[in-house]
Design a protein around this motif. Structure first.
Motif, mmCIF file in Angstrom:
data_model
loop_
_atom_site.group_PDB
_atom_site.id
_atom_site.type_symbol
_atom_site.label_atom_id
_atom_site.label_comp_id
_atom_site.label_asym_id
_atom_site.label_seq_id
_atom_site.Cartn_x
_atom_site.Cartn_y
_atom_site.Cartn_z
ATOM 1 N N TYR A 1 41.106 -12.883 -25.737
ATOM 2 C CA TYR A 1 41.831 -13.236 -24.513
ATOM 3 C C TYR A 1 41.510 -14.687 -24.162
ATOM 4 O O TYR A 1 40.355 -15.012 -23.867
ATOM 5 C CB TYR A 1 41.420 -12.334 -23.357
ATOM 6 C CG TYR A 1 42.044 -10.962 -23.374
ATOM 7 C CD1 TYR A 1 43.118 -10.649 -22.539
ATOM 8 C CD2 TYR A 1 41.563 -9.971 -24.221
ATOM 9 C CE1 TYR A 1 43.693 -9.387 -22.556
ATOM 10 C CE2 TYR A 1 42.134 -8.704 -24.249
ATOM 11 C CZ TYR A 1 43.196 -8.427 -23.410
ATOM 12 O OH TYR A 1 43.769 -7.175 -23.424
ATOM 13 N N ALA B 1 41.102 -17.582 -21.703
ATOM 14 C CA ALA B 1 40.845 -17.642 -20.265
ATOM 15 C C ALA B 1 41.753 -18.696 -19.641
ATOM 16 O O ALA B 1 41.465 -19.898 -19.695
ATOM 17 C CB ALA B 1 39.372 -17.965 -20.007
ATOM 18 N N SER C 1 45.643 -12.964 -26.799
ATOM 19 C CA SER C 1 45.953 -12.366 -25.516
ATOM 20 C C SER C 1 45.607 -13.377 -24.430
ATOM 21 O O SER C 1 45.073 -14.451 -24.714
ATOM 22 C CB SER C 1 45.177 -11.065 -25.333
ATOM 23 O OG SER C 1 45.543 -10.117 -26.320
ATOM 24 N N ASP D 1 44.056 -14.028 -20.375
ATOM 25 C CA ASP D 1 43.367 -13.587 -19.173
ATOM 26 C C ASP D 1 43.799 -14.469 -18.007
ATOM 27 O O ASP D 1 43.728 -15.702 -18.093
ATOM 28 C CB ASP D 1 41.855 -13.695 -19.364
ATOM 29 C CG ASP D 1 41.091 -13.370 -18.097
ATOM 30 O OD1 ASP D 1 41.025 -12.186 -17.753
ATOM 31 O OD2 ASP D 1 40.585 -14.305 -17.458
ATOM 32 N N CYS E 1 43.654 -14.915 -13.522
ATOM 33 C CA CYS E 1 42.824 -14.503 -12.392
ATOM 34 C C CYS E 1 43.475 -14.835 -11.059
ATOM 35 O O CYS E 1 42.787 -14.962 -10.047
ATOM 36 C CB CYS E 1 41.423 -15.101 -12.487
ATOM 37 S SG CYS E 1 41.365 -16.887 -12.589
ATOM 38 N N GLY F 1 45.334 -9.634 -19.295
ATOM 39 C CA GLY F 1 44.298 -9.043 -18.455
ATOM 40 C C GLY F 1 44.249 -9.790 -17.139
ATOM 41 O O GLY F 1 44.400 -11.011 -17.106
ATOM 42 N N HIS G 1 42.022 -10.710 -13.927
ATOM 43 C CA HIS G 1 40.692 -10.835 -13.333
ATOM 44 C C HIS G 1 40.789 -11.158 -11.852
ATOM 45 O O HIS G 1 41.872 -11.364 -11.314
ATOM 46 C CB HIS G 1 39.930 -11.974 -14.006
ATOM 47 C CG HIS G 1 38.958 -11.529 -15.035
ATOM 48 N ND1 HIS G 1 37.855 -10.768 -14.739
ATOM 49 C CD2 HIS G 1 38.900 -11.755 -16.364
ATOM 50 C CE1 HIS G 1 37.164 -10.547 -15.854
ATOM 51 N NE2 HIS G 1 37.788 -11.139 -16.845
ATOM 52 N N HIS H 1 33.245 -4.572 -18.589
ATOM 53 C CA HIS H 1 33.454 -5.999 -18.791
ATOM 54 C C HIS H 1 32.230 -6.741 -18.279
ATOM 55 O O HIS H 1 31.736 -6.497 -17.184
ATOM 56 C CB HIS H 1 34.694 -6.468 -18.038
ATOM 57 C CG HIS H 1 34.997 -7.934 -18.232
ATOM 58 N ND1 HIS H 1 34.223 -8.935 -17.687
ATOM 59 C CD2 HIS H 1 35.982 -8.548 -18.920
ATOM 60 C CE1 HIS H 1 34.726 -10.100 -18.038
ATOM 61 N NE2 HIS H 1 35.784 -9.895 -18.783
ATOM 62 N N ASP I 1 34.370 -5.612 -23.095
ATOM 63 C CA ASP I 1 34.637 -7.053 -23.086
ATOM 64 C C ASP I 1 33.339 -7.789 -22.814
ATOM 65 O O ASP I 1 32.656 -7.518 -21.825
ATOM 66 C CB ASP I 1 35.674 -7.391 -22.015
ATOM 67 C CG ASP I 1 36.211 -8.809 -22.147
ATOM 68 O OD1 ASP I 1 35.397 -9.742 -22.230
ATOM 69 O OD2 ASP I 1 37.448 -8.975 -22.158
ATOM 70 N N GLU J 1 36.605 -13.822 -24.358
ATOM 71 C CA GLU J 1 37.509 -14.624 -23.539
ATOM 72 C C GLU J 1 37.196 -16.118 -23.633
ATOM 73 O O GLU J 1 36.724 -16.732 -22.674
ATOM 74 C CB GLU J 1 37.431 -14.168 -22.078
ATOM 75 C CG GLU J 1 37.865 -12.725 -21.866
ATOM 76 C CD GLU J 1 37.587 -12.224 -20.459
ATOM 77 O OE1 GLU J 1 37.007 -12.993 -19.658
ATOM 78 O OE2 GLU J 1 37.941 -11.078 -20.161
#
Length: 467
Positions: free
Chosen positions: A90, A92, A111, A113, A115, A134, A136, A233, A272, A318
C-alpha cells in the motif's frame, strides 16, 4: 583542540569544520546517487533530471518548482512490488498524492493508503480500484466513513471504539460489509523524531496492546454487524533505517494475533506492518533497499509465527516516503546572498531563495536535514559552508541548514534540493500568502505539468469578505 561553537562547527588553526556528515566536495559535478532520483545528472555545472536541464525547466515553468522524475517513481514503486511479491504493498498517499501519481500506482500494481476524505477523492477521480484502497485516520468523520463505504474501499483501519460503532452503523444503514483492520500500538520507541514516532503508548494513534484495549477492539469488530475482521495493523513511525523496531513490534502484534485465535476463536487472515522506511537526505543516511527490507522483515515474521505455532497471515506494508521522496527535487532561484559574522571569527553565508517553509516545512517542523547543489552553471569558487533560507518572515525559515556551496554563489543562480518528494508538497501552505509551486513531471527529455502553479486568483478565490 578545536573550540566548539553552538552551531556545531569547530575552529582550530584557521580550519572550519561543519557537522560530521559534511565534507567539502572534490568534484563540483559529482552527485551522491542516494540523494537524487536515478535519472539526475550534472554536467558542466548544470543539473538535469529526466533528460531535462533544470535551467530550461525553470525558463518554461518558473521557480520555485517541484521536479518529479516519473521513471524514478515508477522504478521505486516496482522495486517494492517485486521485493514484497507475497505482500500487499500500500503506497502511503499522505507522502504525496495527486491523480497522476494515483494512476501510476495503479499501473504498477500497488495498493493505496489514504487518510482523509480529500485523499479518497483523489483516488476516486483517478479511477483507482477501490478494492485496493485502505482508509486510515484517527478521527474519520461520519461523512468520510459513509463515502468510503459507498465507494467500496477494501479496508478501513479503525482507531477508536467510537469509530467501530460509527462504522458498524454506516455499514448496516448502507447494507454493506466492510473489511476492517484494528490499529494497535505495540509500545515500541522508534529511533526517530518524536512527532513521527507512532508506536509508543503516549500518543493519539491506535489501541494499546498492553492495556487490553486492542483485544477488546478486536472483539467488538468481530461481533459487530456489517464489519469483517481482517487483522491487526501496526505502524512504528517514519524515517526508520533498521528493522529492529519492526522485530519488537511484530513479536508483540503476533502475540496478540495468537491470543485472538485462542480467546476470540477467530484466525485473522491479514496483518499490516506499516511503513516508515527511511531515505537519504544527507550522506549520513544509509537506507536499506526494498529487497533487504523484505528479506529481514519476512524472516522476523516467519520466525515469530513458528515460535507461536500459528499460520503466517497475509502481510502488507505501506511505503510512502521511500517511493516518493527521492523521486522529486525542488529547484529555487537565488535572490540574495549575505555573509554574517559569528563568534570566534566564523562566517556563515546565507543564501536566500524564492521559496522556503511554505513549500518545505520539514526543516522547521522536524529539524530535518537536506542537501543542495548549484544547478545552473559551473563555478570555480571554493566551497563555502552555507545556509539556504527562504523568503518568509520567520527566523526559522530554513531550507538547508548546512551545505557546501561555491563561494561565488550569486543572485540568479538556481539551487536544487533533492529528496523533497515526501511531505513537502503535501504539507505546503500559503503562509505569507505564498503561491504553492507547481509539480512538473519529467520523462525522456520532456516536461509535463502534474500540479499547476497556484495563482493570485486561486489565493483570493476563498476570500469572500469583500465583494
Amino acid at each position: 583542540m578545536p573550540t566548539a561553537h553552538p552551531s556545531g562547527w569547530a575552529h582550530a588553526d584557521g580550519a572550519l569544520r561543519g557537522p560530521h556528515w559534511l565534507r567539502e566536495p572534490s568534484d563540483p559535478d559529482a552527485l551522491v546517487p542516494l540523494l537524487w532520483s536515478r535519472t539526475a545528472t550534472k554536467s558542466d555545472g548544470v543539473l538535469s533530471v529526466g533528460g531535462v536541464p533544470l535551467p530550461e525547466l525553470v525558463r518554461e515553468h518558473g521557480s520555485p518548482a517541484y521536479v518529479l522524475d516519473e521513471a524514478d517513481f515508477r522504478s521505486r514503486a516496482g522495486a517494492f512490488r517485486d521485493a514484497f511479491a507475497d505482500y500487499d504493498v500500500y503506497y502511503a498517499g499522505k507522502a504525496f498524492l495527486c491523480t497522476t501519481v494515483a494512476r501510476w500506482l495503479a499501473e504498477e500494481g500497488l495498493s493505496l493508503d489514504v487518510c482523509s476524505g480529500g485523499e479518497l477523492a483523489v483516488a476516486e477521480r483517478a479511477g483507482f480500484p477501490m478494492g485496493r484502497v485502505g482508509f486510515h485516520g484517527n478521527n474519520k468523520t461520519l461523512g468520510e466513513l459513509e463515502r468510503a463505504v459507498e465507494l467500496g474501499v477494501g479496508r478501513v483501519i479503525v482507531d477508536s471504539f467510537h469509530e467501530i460503532g460509527r462504522l458498524a452503523d454506516v455499514a448496516t444503514e448502507l447494507g454493506r460489509t466492510v473489511g476492517v483492520m484494528v490499529r494497535v500500538t505495540a509500545g515500541v520507541e522508534a529511533h526517530t523524531h518524536e512527532y513521527i514516532a507512532t508506536a509508543h503508548e503516549d500518543q493519539k494513534f491506535g489501541f494499546s496492546i498492553a492495556s487490553g484495549d486492542a483485544l477488546e477492539a478486536v472483539r467488538r469488530v468481530h461481533e459487530a454487524q456489517g464489519l469483517r475482521l481482517l487483522g491487526l495493523h501496526s505502524h512504528i513511525g517514519s524515517q526508520i533505517f533498521d528493522t529492529s523496531g519492526f522485530e519488537v513490534a511484530a513479536r508483540r502484534v503476533l502475540a496478540l494475533h495468537a491470543r485472538v485465535i485462542e480467546e476470540v476463536g477467530v484466525e485473522m487472515p491479514e496483518m499490516d506492518l506499516g511503513g516508515g522506511f527511511g531515505i537519504a537526505y544527507t550522506t549520513q543516511d544509509d537506507p536499506s533497499d526494498p529487497a533487504q527490507l523484505a528479506t529481514e522483515i519476512t524472516k522476523i515474521v516467519e520466525h515469530e509465527c513458528r515460535a507461536l505455532d500459528i499460520a503466517l497471515p497475509r502481510l502488507s506494508i505501506e511505503p510512502g516516503r521511500a517511493i516518493a521522496g527521492p523521486s522529486m527535487c525542488t529547484v529555487y532561484e537565488v535572490g540574495t546572498v549575505k555573509e554574517v559574522a559569528l563568534d570566534g571569527g566564523l562566517v556563515r553565508t546565507y543564501v536566500s531563495v524564492d521559496g522556503g517553509m511554505s513549500d518545505n516545512i520539514r526543516t522547521a517542523l522536524y529539524d530535518a536535514d537536506y542537501s543542495a547543489t548549484i544547478a545552473s552553471r559551473p563555478s570555480g569558487g571554493p566551497p563555502t559552508l552555507s545556509r539556504v533560507v527562504g523568503k518568509h518572515c520567520e527566523a526559522g525559515d530554513i531550507v538547508v541548514k548546512d551545505e557546501f556551496l561555491p563561494a561565488d554563489v550569486r543572485p540568479g543562480d538556481l539551487v536544487a534540493v533533492p529528496g523533497t518528494g515526501a511531505y513537502c508538497r503535501s504539507m505546503a501552505s500559503n503562509y505569507n500568502h505564498a503561491l504553492r509551486p507547481p509539480v512538473i513531471g519529467v520523462r525522456d527529455g520532456k516536461t509535463f505539468t502534474v500540479l499547476r502553479r497556484e495563482t493570485v486568483a486561486d489565493l483570493l478565490a476563498t476570500d469572500v469578505g469583500v465583494l
